[in-house]
Design a protein around this motif. Structure first.
Motif, short mmCIF file in Angstrom:
data_model
loop_
_atom_site.label_atom_id
_atom_site.label_comp_id
_atom_site.label_asym_id
_atom_site.label_seq_id
_atom_site.Cartn_x
_atom_site.Cartn_y
_atom_site.Cartn_z
N ILE A 37 0.84 -1.21 0.00
CA ILE A 37 0.00 0.00 0.00
C ILE A 37 0.87 1.25 0.00
N ILE A 38 1.93 1.24 0.80
CA ILE A 38 2.85 2.39 0.82
C ILE A 38 3.48 2.57 -0.55
N LYS A 39 3.91 1.46 -1.15
CA LYS A 39 4.54 1.52 -2.48
C LYS A 39 3.57 2.05 -3.52
N MET A 40 2.32 1.63 -3.44
CA MET A 40 1.31 2.11 -4.38
C MET A 40 1.09 3.61 -4.25
N CYS A 41 1.06 4.09 -3.02
CA CYS A 41 0.88 5.54 -2.78
C CYS A 41 2.05 6.33 -3.36
N LEU A 42 3.26 5.82 -3.18
CA LEU A 42 4.44 6.54 -3.67
C LEU A 42 4.53 6.48 -5.19
N ASN A 43 4.29 5.31 -5.77
CA ASN A 43 4.39 5.17 -7.23
C ASN A 43 3.24 5.86 -7.96
N GLY A 44 2.05 5.82 -7.33
CA GLY A 44 0.88 6.42 -7.98
C GLY A 44 0.66 7.87 -7.61
N ALA B 210 12.26 -7.02 2.12
CA ALA B 210 13.02 -6.06 2.92
C ALA B 210 13.49 -4.90 2.07
N TYR B 211 13.96 -5.21 0.86
CA TYR B 211 14.46 -4.15 -0.03
C TYR B 211 13.34 -3.22 -0.45
N ASN B 212 12.19 -3.77 -0.79
CA ASN B 212 11.06 -2.93 -1.22
C ASN B 212 10.62 -1.98 -0.12
N LEU B 213 10.59 -2.49 1.11
CA LEU B 213 10.23 -1.64 2.24
C LEU B 213 11.29 -0.57 2.47
N PHE B 214 12.55 -1.00 2.43
CA PHE B 214 13.65 -0.07 2.64
C PHE B 214 13.63 1.04 1.60
N GLU B 215 13.38 0.68 0.36
CA GLU B 215 13.34 1.66 -0.74
C GLU B 215 12.24 2.69 -0.51
N SER B 216 11.08 2.24 -0.04
CA SER B 216 9.97 3.16 0.22
C SER B 216 10.32 4.12 1.36
N LEU B 217 10.91 3.58 2.42
CA LEU B 217 11.28 4.42 3.56
C LEU B 217 12.32 5.46 3.16
N TRP B 218 13.28 5.04 2.37
CA TRP B 218 14.34 5.95 1.92
C TRP B 218 13.77 7.05 1.03
N TYR B 219 12.81 6.70 0.19
CA TYR B 219 12.16 7.69 -0.68
C TYR B 219 11.42 8.73 0.15
N ILE B 220 10.70 8.30 1.17
CA ILE B 220 9.95 9.22 2.02
C ILE B 220 10.89 10.19 2.73
N LEU B 221 12.01 9.69 3.24
CA LEU B 221 12.94 10.56 3.96
C LEU B 221 13.58 11.60 3.05
N LYS C 173 7.76 11.05 7.79
CA LYS C 173 9.23 11.07 7.87
C LYS C 173 9.72 10.51 9.21
N TRP C 174 9.07 10.90 10.31
CA TRP C 174 9.48 10.40 11.61
C TRP C 174 9.33 8.88 11.70
N TYR C 175 8.20 8.36 11.25
CA TYR C 175 7.99 6.91 11.35
C TYR C 175 8.89 6.15 10.38
N SER C 176 9.20 6.73 9.24
CA SER C 176 10.16 6.10 8.32
C SER C 176 11.53 6.02 8.97
N ALA C 177 11.93 7.13 9.63
CA ALA C 177 13.23 7.13 10.31
C ALA C 177 13.24 6.12 11.45
N TYR C 178 12.11 6.01 12.16
CA TYR C 178 12.02 5.05 13.26
C TYR C 178 12.19 3.62 12.74
N ILE C 179 11.49 3.28 11.67
CA ILE C 179 11.58 1.92 11.13
C ILE C 179 12.97 1.66 10.56
#
Length: 578
Positions: free
Chosen positions: A109-116, A192-203, A212-218
């Motif tokens: 869902i996170i990936k869909m939000c970022l890509n779309g 793991a990579y897909n999640l990491f990529e999404s978190l890095w994109y958000i930051l 941003k805070w929750y991405s940094a936390y994860i």
């Protein structure tokens, strides 16, 4: 929560505020509130929790697969995500969430939000916010929003923040090289990579402080702490090159590190907590040969660090001070926490402790504005002079210069400006000068220094204050950004040029009488991109301007541009009517 499992859409409007209230309590930074809320939530769910959770997970799986649209079904999606975030605070439900692929659904869902490029704000799905009082929020535009326009991403991240510690998908083999992440080859195309990529994109992009805070936390479970920034990456080079380092830190076992007092004072003054730790101000004025490394070594102020301080952890601490973002192995976390606490780096200390972000807390930015305060001014080695203001006297508490100026630091300036780096290192007469004459007004100089020390230009907030401002004052404010755009071309500051251009064009209004003056001013500085946009904005009122005699003093080239745009405007309008 049982109503959320119903297919009746009439319940959705009342669910959002109630569910969100529960979410705020279970994620409260107050341990008492959080523990009491989770206890009552657990007791309430005892009778029907598993059934409702199965429904929530099944619904979100349909969203993750694309069978049900995130946007079309946003009411349901948001309440389901809030419910799942609440469930995730109760360990007894973690096994069921993992078993039903809840983690994969959230990541997808996170990936869909970022890509779309899906942007849904809370006001889009909370009908009680559509009141008259909510519509007067423009005066509070300076208040940062935790959610921003990404509530789906935020609630997904909140759920993941409670589950990530119990998962076996985290990899700690990623590395930071020159401010960029180098991903472990084994992890590519993995969950793991897909999640990491999404978190890095958000930051690294424009999101609300919450995502941003929750991405940094994860990401802390991947071994990364802090918030990456362009400014931090630029300053990072100063660590490797040791340019203009004026302090030598003497560590255990004969090790030493060269650092820069303005950066340390700005980011971690505890390291230089007494005046004897600071280089003497007079030393800066005695530097004549700016390119002599022998002279730099001679002038460095030595500070001995206690032998009890772990050298490896201390180097990591310095890396965070300079860049605001570091990678830390688990075996260093404990010693680095002790250092961060004693050095007053609360943001790093909280992240190392994996403390959940508090509601509304701004992201820990990498900025060096404290170096512009009195203690930092003592360390200044360069003066930036603006244009003289006729009829205005100038008083400075540090020097006797009668010209508007600011005391700055070469290390921070050259880290973001190749032009100034070349100037300082050229070996010519100007490279030894203590003053740089900047051909812009005082207001423009203040904004320019803001960009050097904080990494961004102050923007124009088009709120009530701006809208009610006298047109002449609006013009003066916009002229400042035109000046910066002109200087940015000469100093090769692409970011400043881009941000200045956006600031100007966002405020150009065809109804503003000052637009014509702004066009004339931009043309005098050869800012033709701004001129073109300005001409287009007032093309529709060309006949009125001509008849009122407003164009008589305008340069002929500009009049021709305005006339041509008006003809194009009329033709476009005629075609539209046809």
């Amino acid at each position: 929560m049982r109503k959320g499992c119903s297919s009746l859409s009439s319940y959705m409007n009342e669910l959002e505020p109630v569910s969100r209230a529960v979410l705020l309590m279970v994620f409260s930074p107050c341990k008492y509130i959080a523990s009491q809320a989770t206890y009552y939530l657990s007791e309430t769910l005892r009778a029907f929790g598993d059934v409702c959770l199965e429904y929530v997970l099944a619904s979100l799986k349909l969203n993750a697969s694309g069978e049900v649209s995130l946007v079309a079904d946003s009411y349901h999606t948001i309440t389901n995500l809030i419910s799942l975030a609440c469930y995730s605070t109760l360990p007894k439900y973690h096994e069921l969430i993992v078993k039903r692929e809840g983690i994969s659904s959230l990541s997808s869902i996170i990936k869909m939000c970022l890509n779309g490029d899906v942007h849904i704000g809370r006001s889009n799905n909370a009908s009680h916010l559509h009141s008259i009082s909510y519509g007067t929020e423009c005066c509070l535009s300076n208040v940062s929003s935790l959610e921003g326009e990404e509530v789906i991403v935020l609630y997904s991240l909140q759920a993941l923040s409670q589950l990530i510690a119990f998962l076996n998908i985290v990899c700690n083999h990623h590395k930071i090289v020159l401010g960029e992440i180098v991903v472990c080859k084994k992890c590519r195309n993995s969950e793991a990579y897909n999640l990491f990529e999404s978190l890095w994109y958000i930051l690294n992009n424009s999101f609300g402080s919450g995502p941003k805070w929750y991405s940094a936390y994860i990401l802390s479970f991947f071994g990364f702490y802090g918030f990456p920034s362009k400014l931090g990456k630029k300053i990072a080079e100063a660590i490797d090159k040791n340019e203009l380092a004026d302090i030598e830190l003497l560590l255990a076992k004969g090790q030493s590190l060269q650092v820069h007092s303005p950066i340390i004072v700005a980011r971690c003054p505890y390291l230089l907590s007494n005046e004897t730790s600071l280089p003497k101000k007079t030393a800066w004025n005695d530097w004549k040969d700016q390119n002599s490394e022998h002279h730099h070594r001679k002038m460095r102020h030595e500070i001995r660090i206690s032998d009890r301080v772990d050298s490896v952890s201390f180097v990591k601490l310095l890396e965070y001070i300079y860049t605001g973002f570091i990678q830390v192995d688990d075996n260093l976390r404990t010693t680095l926490k002790v250092l961060a606490k004693h050095c007053g780096l609360k943001s790093l200390y909280d992240m190392l402790n994996r403390k959940l972000p508090e509601w509304g807390t701004a992201c820990a930015s990498c900025n060096f504005s404290e170096a512009l305060e009195p203690i930092g001014n003592q360390l200044s080695d360069i003066i930036l002079e603006a244009k003289v203001i006729e009829g205005v006297s100038w008083n400075c508490t540090i020097c006797q210069s009668p010209v508007p100026h600011m005391h700055a630091h070469k290390i921070i300036l050259l880290s973001s400006c190749d032009y100034l780096r070349a100037l300082f290192q050229s070996g010519m007469h100007d490279s030894c000068s203590q003053v740089i004459k900047v051909p812009i007004s005082w207001k423009a100089l203040v904004k320019l220094v803001h960009w050097f020390y904080l990494g961004y230009l102050p923007s124009i907030k088009q709120d009530c204050t701006w809208n009610n401002l006298d047109p002449e004052w609006q013009l003066h404010e916009l002229q400042v950004y035109v000046e910066l755009s002109s200087l940015a071309e000469f100093w090769c500051l692409e970011e400043v040029e881009e941000q200045s251009f956006k600031a100007v064009i966002s405020c150009i209004n065809s109804q503003q009488k000052s637009s014509l003056e702004l066009i004339r001013f931009a043309a005098s500085l050869n800012q033709w991109k701004i001129v073109t946009v300005g001409v287009s904005s007032i093309a529709s009122i060309y006949p009125k301007l001509r008849d009122d005699g407003e164009l008589e003093d305008l340069d002929e080239e500009l009049v021709d541009m305005l006339r041509a745009k008006y003809v194009s405007y009329c033709q476009h309008g005629a075609n539209a009517c046809d």
